[in-house]
Write an enzyme that holds these catalytic residues in place. Sequence first.
Site, PDB file in Angstrom:
ATOM      1  N   TYR A 265      -1.938  -1.453  10.741  1.00  0.00           N
ATOM      2  CA  TYR A 265      -2.007  -1.764   9.310  1.00  0.00           C
ATOM      3  C   TYR A 265      -0.764  -1.244   8.572  1.00  0.00           C
ATOM      4  O   TYR A 265      -0.109  -1.988   7.833  1.00  0.00           O
ATOM      5  CB  TYR A 265      -3.284  -1.140   8.740  1.00  0.00           C
ATOM      6  CG  TYR A 265      -3.491  -1.314   7.263  1.00  0.00           C
ATOM      7  CD1 TYR A 265      -4.006  -2.505   6.752  1.00  0.00           C
ATOM      8  CD2 TYR A 265      -3.205  -0.284   6.371  1.00  0.00           C
ATOM      9  CE1 TYR A 265      -4.224  -2.656   5.385  1.00  0.00           C
ATOM     10  CE2 TYR A 265      -3.416  -0.431   5.014  1.00  0.00           C
ATOM     11  CZ  TYR A 265      -3.927  -1.617   4.515  1.00  0.00           C
ATOM     12  OH  TYR A 265      -4.144  -1.768   3.164  1.00  0.00           O
TER      13      TYR A 265
ATOM     14  N   SER B  17       0.857  -1.197   0.000  1.00  0.00           N
ATOM     15  CA  SER B  17       0.000   0.000   0.000  1.00  0.00           C
ATOM     16  C   SER B  17       0.886   1.237   0.000  1.00  0.00           C
ATOM     17  O   SER B  17       2.066   1.166   0.367  1.00  0.00           O
ATOM     18  CB  SER B  17      -0.862  -0.001   1.264  1.00  0.00           C
ATOM     19  OG  SER B  17      -1.465   1.259   1.471  1.00  0.00           O
TER      20      SER B  17
HETATM   21  P1  NDP Z   1     -11.189  -6.441   0.975  1.00  0.00           P
HETATM   22  O1  NDP Z   1     -11.528  -6.164   2.398  1.00  0.00           O
HETATM   23  O2  NDP Z   1     -12.212  -6.208  -0.084  1.00  0.00           O
HETATM   24  O3  NDP Z   1     -10.644  -7.902   0.830  1.00  0.00           O
HETATM   25  C1  NDP Z   1      -9.748  -8.401   1.764  1.00  0.00           C
HETATM   26  C2  NDP Z   1      -9.802  -9.870   1.644  1.00  0.00           C
HETATM   27  O4  NDP Z   1      -8.909 -10.445   2.606  1.00  0.00           O
HETATM   28  C3  NDP Z   1     -11.188 -10.425   1.937  1.00  0.00           C
HETATM   29  O5  NDP Z   1     -11.484 -11.362   0.953  1.00  0.00           O
HETATM   30  C4  NDP Z   1     -11.011 -11.093   3.292  1.00  0.00           C
HETATM   31  O6  NDP Z   1     -11.835 -12.209   3.459  1.00  0.00           O
HETATM   32  C5  NDP Z   1      -9.572 -11.533   3.209  1.00  0.00           C
HETATM   33  N1  NDP Z   1      -9.053 -11.829   4.499  1.00  0.00           N
HETATM   34  C6  NDP Z   1      -8.930 -10.989   5.548  1.00  0.00           C
HETATM   35  N2  NDP Z   1      -8.446 -11.645   6.591  1.00  0.00           N
HETATM   36  C7  NDP Z   1      -8.258 -12.927   6.195  1.00  0.00           C
HETATM   37  C8  NDP Z   1      -7.777 -14.083   6.857  1.00  0.00           C
HETATM   38  N3  NDP Z   1      -7.408 -14.045   8.124  1.00  0.00           N
HETATM   39  N4  NDP Z   1      -7.720 -15.243   6.176  1.00  0.00           N
HETATM   40  C9  NDP Z   1      -8.102 -15.299   4.895  1.00  0.00           C
HETATM   41  N5  NDP Z   1      -8.573 -14.236   4.216  1.00  0.00           N
HETATM   42  C10 NDP Z   1      -8.649 -13.061   4.879  1.00  0.00           C
HETATM   43  O7  NDP Z   1      -9.893  -5.582   0.688  1.00  0.00           O
HETATM   44  P2  NDP Z   1      -9.127  -5.180  -0.656  1.00  0.00           P
HETATM   45  O8  NDP Z   1      -9.498  -6.038  -1.797  1.00  0.00           O
HETATM   46  O9  NDP Z   1      -9.267  -3.730  -0.772  1.00  0.00           O
HETATM   47  O10 NDP Z   1      -7.635  -5.467  -0.177  1.00  0.00           O
HETATM   48  C11 NDP Z   1      -6.782  -6.387  -0.823  1.00  0.00           C
HETATM   49  C12 NDP Z   1      -5.359  -6.000  -0.549  1.00  0.00           C
HETATM   50  O11 NDP Z   1      -5.116  -4.697  -1.068  1.00  0.00           O
HETATM   51  C13 NDP Z   1      -4.989  -5.928   0.933  1.00  0.00           C
HETATM   52  O12 NDP Z   1      -3.695  -6.443   1.115  1.00  0.00           O
HETATM   53  C14 NDP Z   1      -5.006  -4.450   1.223  1.00  0.00           C
HETATM   54  O13 NDP Z   1      -4.180  -4.127   2.308  1.00  0.00           O
HETATM   55  C15 NDP Z   1      -4.502  -3.905  -0.082  1.00  0.00           C
HETATM   56  N6  NDP Z   1      -4.807  -2.512  -0.313  1.00  0.00           N
HETATM   57  C16 NDP Z   1      -6.111  -2.082  -0.365  1.00  0.00           C
HETATM   58  C17 NDP Z   1      -6.387  -0.740  -0.556  1.00  0.00           C
HETATM   59  C18 NDP Z   1      -7.788  -0.226  -0.587  1.00  0.00           C
HETATM   60  O14 NDP Z   1      -7.984   0.995  -0.490  1.00  0.00           O
HETATM   61  N7  NDP Z   1      -8.798  -1.066  -0.750  1.00  0.00           N
HETATM   62  C19 NDP Z   1      -5.315   0.246  -0.745  1.00  0.00           C
HETATM   63  C20 NDP Z   1      -3.988  -0.312  -0.700  1.00  0.00           C
HETATM   64  C21 NDP Z   1      -3.762  -1.642  -0.491  1.00  0.00           C
HETATM   65  P3  NDP Z   1     -12.953 -12.164   4.611  1.00  0.00           P
HETATM   66  O15 NDP Z   1     -13.906 -11.109   4.190  1.00  0.00           O
HETATM   67  O16 NDP Z   1     -13.512 -13.525   4.587  1.00  0.00           O
HETATM   68  O17 NDP Z   1     -12.224 -11.842   5.885  1.00  0.00           O
END
Ligand code: NDP
Length: 244
Positions: free
Chosen positions: A149, A136
Amino acid sequence: GTVDLGYRRSLCPPPSTGIGRDTVKALRDSGAQVVAVSRTKEDLVSLSKERPGIEPVCVDLGDWEATERALGNIGPIDLLVNNAAVLLEQPFLEVSKEAFDRTINVNLRSVIQVSQMVAKGMIARGVPGSIVNVSSIVSRAAIFCLTSYSSTKGAMDMLTKIMALELGPHKIRVNTVNPTVVLTHMGRRVTNHTELAKYLKERTPLNKFAEVEDVVNSILFLLSDKSAMTNGSGILVDGGYLAC
Ligand code: NDP
């Protein structure tokens, strides 16, 4: 269009929403076999309906033993996307042990654990590979209330360099993508603070947030041989936010 990655099998945790889900779909559309990892079973079921043929694995990546059981015998993997993360907001002075530990375990420790499994398999088979860690812009720029985070993302950027250093001789490349806000479930938690959202957008030269597709495209590039000489590096998907 689709990208011919020239690889057979990819592991992409997790696919349930947002960036992970669309990465799985893009990889599947490019012809890859995809192992999709997530914590929520319903999300895996709906994804399997959307893209038949993916191999779903349901596990909490923050649980070391459960992850070992679920992925320990995953078989040959050529590409890995470490995408799972949680974002738990707390002002610095109120950061709790529970929130910090959970964030470290999901966002950072699982990256080490899953990458070890996958990289050991690649080395044993003597095949090249590519690993993309989803970081990020907050690995480099401070935003209020993101102590836990942001700490994991800063550490992830350094972890990526160490992995690149140690895995490079085995022809395994490791890189990050570093997006600005993307309006996924997680991104909306940030933009719910309207003043913060306004500030972030106005500070961005392109004056907008990133689309999921912008991030997926950079992930695909780093997974593919088109980035064959890129290792230990990162692609900013931030509209110029960190340039100023
Ligand atoms: P979402 O919240 O839409 O998706 C995150 C995903 O991670 C969900 O599918 C969630 O599943 C899964 N997840 C969380 N904890 C666990 C766990 N313990 N085991 C397995 N799965 C898990 O977020 P994004 O798509 O936005 O984020 C994806 C990546 O992008 C992350 O690494 C985030 O830090 C990064 N990012 C996002 C930004 C943003 O603004 N959206 C900006 C910069 C980076 P569940 O719902 O079942 O927990």
